[in-house]
Design a protein around this motif. Sequence first.
Motif, PDB file in Angstrom:
ATOM      1  N   SER A 112      47.414  40.269  30.187  1.00 40.36           N
ATOM      2  CA  SER A 112      47.294  38.989  30.429  1.00 40.36           C
ATOM      3  C   SER A 112      47.789  39.141  31.717  1.00 40.36           C
TER       4      SER A 112
ATOM      5  N   TRP B   7      31.315  38.994  43.330  1.00 40.75           N
ATOM      6  CA  TRP B   7      32.507  38.878  41.982  1.00 40.75           C
ATOM      7  C   TRP B   7      32.836  40.707  42.145  1.00 40.75           C
TER       8      TRP B   7
ATOM      9  N   THR C 157      40.550  40.869  35.317  1.00 40.46           N
ATOM     10  CA  THR C 157      41.340  40.503  36.635  1.00 40.46           C
ATOM     11  C   THR C 157      41.294  39.034  36.454  1.00 40.46           C
ATOM     12  N   ASP C 158      40.862  38.386  35.389  1.00 39.16           N
ATOM     13  CA  ASP C 158      40.759  36.892  35.273  1.00 39.16           C
ATOM     14  C   ASP C 158      40.510  36.516  34.064  1.00 39.16           C
ATOM     15  N   ILE C 159      40.780  35.258  33.527  1.00 35.24           N
ATOM     16  CA  ILE C 159      41.513  35.117  31.776  1.00 35.24           C
ATOM     17  C   ILE C 159      39.826  34.543  31.459  1.00 35.24           C
TER      18      ILE C 159
ATOM     19  N   HIS D 160      47.385  41.112  34.334  1.00 32.10           N
ATOM     20  CA  HIS D 160      46.731  41.053  35.834  1.00 32.10           C
ATOM     21  C   HIS D 160      45.610  39.699  35.349  1.00 32.10           C
ATOM     22  N   ALA D 161      45.453  39.668  34.293  1.00 34.59           N
ATOM     23  CA  ALA D 161      44.417  38.575  33.916  1.00 34.59           C
ATOM     24  C   ALA D 161      45.018  37.351  34.283  1.00 34.59           C
ATOM     25  N   ALA D 162      45.791  36.965  34.516  1.00 36.65           N
ATOM     26  CA  ALA D 162      46.357  35.957  35.161  1.00 36.65           C
ATOM     27  C   ALA D 162      46.706  35.864  36.615  1.00 36.65           C
ATOM     28  N   GLY D 163      46.396  36.789  37.167  1.00 31.98           N
ATOM     29  CA  GLY D 163      46.345  37.681  38.717  1.00 31.98           C
ATOM     30  C   GLY D 163      47.935  37.910  39.157  1.00 31.98           C
TER      31      GLY D 163
ATOM     32  N   THR E 271      36.890  41.218  42.834  1.00 32.50           N
ATOM     33  CA  THR E 271      38.529  41.482  41.851  1.00 32.50           C
ATOM     34  C   THR E 271      38.332  43.013  42.062  1.00 32.50           C
TER      35      THR E 271
ATOM     36  N   GLU F  52      40.680  31.025  26.768  1.00 38.80           N
ATOM     37  CA  GLU F  52      42.153  29.706  26.485  1.00 38.80           C
ATOM     38  C   GLU F  52      41.662  28.943  26.049  1.00 38.80           C
TER      39      GLU F  52
END
Length: 154
Positions: A89, A13, A33-35, A91-94, A17, A40
Motif C-alpha cells: 500500500s 506507463w 506503483t499505484d492504487i 508503494h502504491a501510494a507513492g 512506473t 479505493e
Amino acid sequence: MTARKNESWDAFWTEVTGTGTEVIRGVTVRVPTDIPLVMEQRLKAIEDDASDEAVHEMVALLFGDGVLDQWIAAGMGLMELKTALAWGSAHAAGSPVSFREAYDAVVAAEAAEGKAPNRAQRRAASKSPSASTGGRSKPTSSANTGSARTRSRA
C-alpha cells in the motif's frame, strides 16, 4: 520533447512506473506503483468486512490474482500478511518503504489499538499479589493499624 511514434499507453506507463518485482514468501509479485481506483472504492465499501473474500479481493487488487492463496500455501502468517499489505500500500501510494519500515508501522498500529484498557483490566492490573504468598493481601482493621486520636489542646 518529441513524441514517440506508435508508443502505447501501456508501454509509456511501464516506462514511467517501472516493472519492479519482489519475492514475498516464495511468490514473485510486482511492486505496486499505484492504487487501483477500484481498490479505493472497495476499501470504503468493505471497511468493516474482514471476510476471507474481502481479503482475497484486496490482495488481488494490489498484488495480482491468486497471490494470497500462494502465500497461504507457503505458510504466511497474519503479521506477515499485514506487513506485506502495508508495504504494498505504501508503494502504491507513492511512498515506498522497506519491509522493516512496513513491519514497524504494523506493530505501532497494533500497539495503538490496544492502548486503552477497559475498567476491569485496569482493576485486575492494580491488584497485585502479596509478595510472600502469591495471594492478595487481606485488609487489616483500622484498630490494628490506626493511630490514637489526638485531642485538641483548646
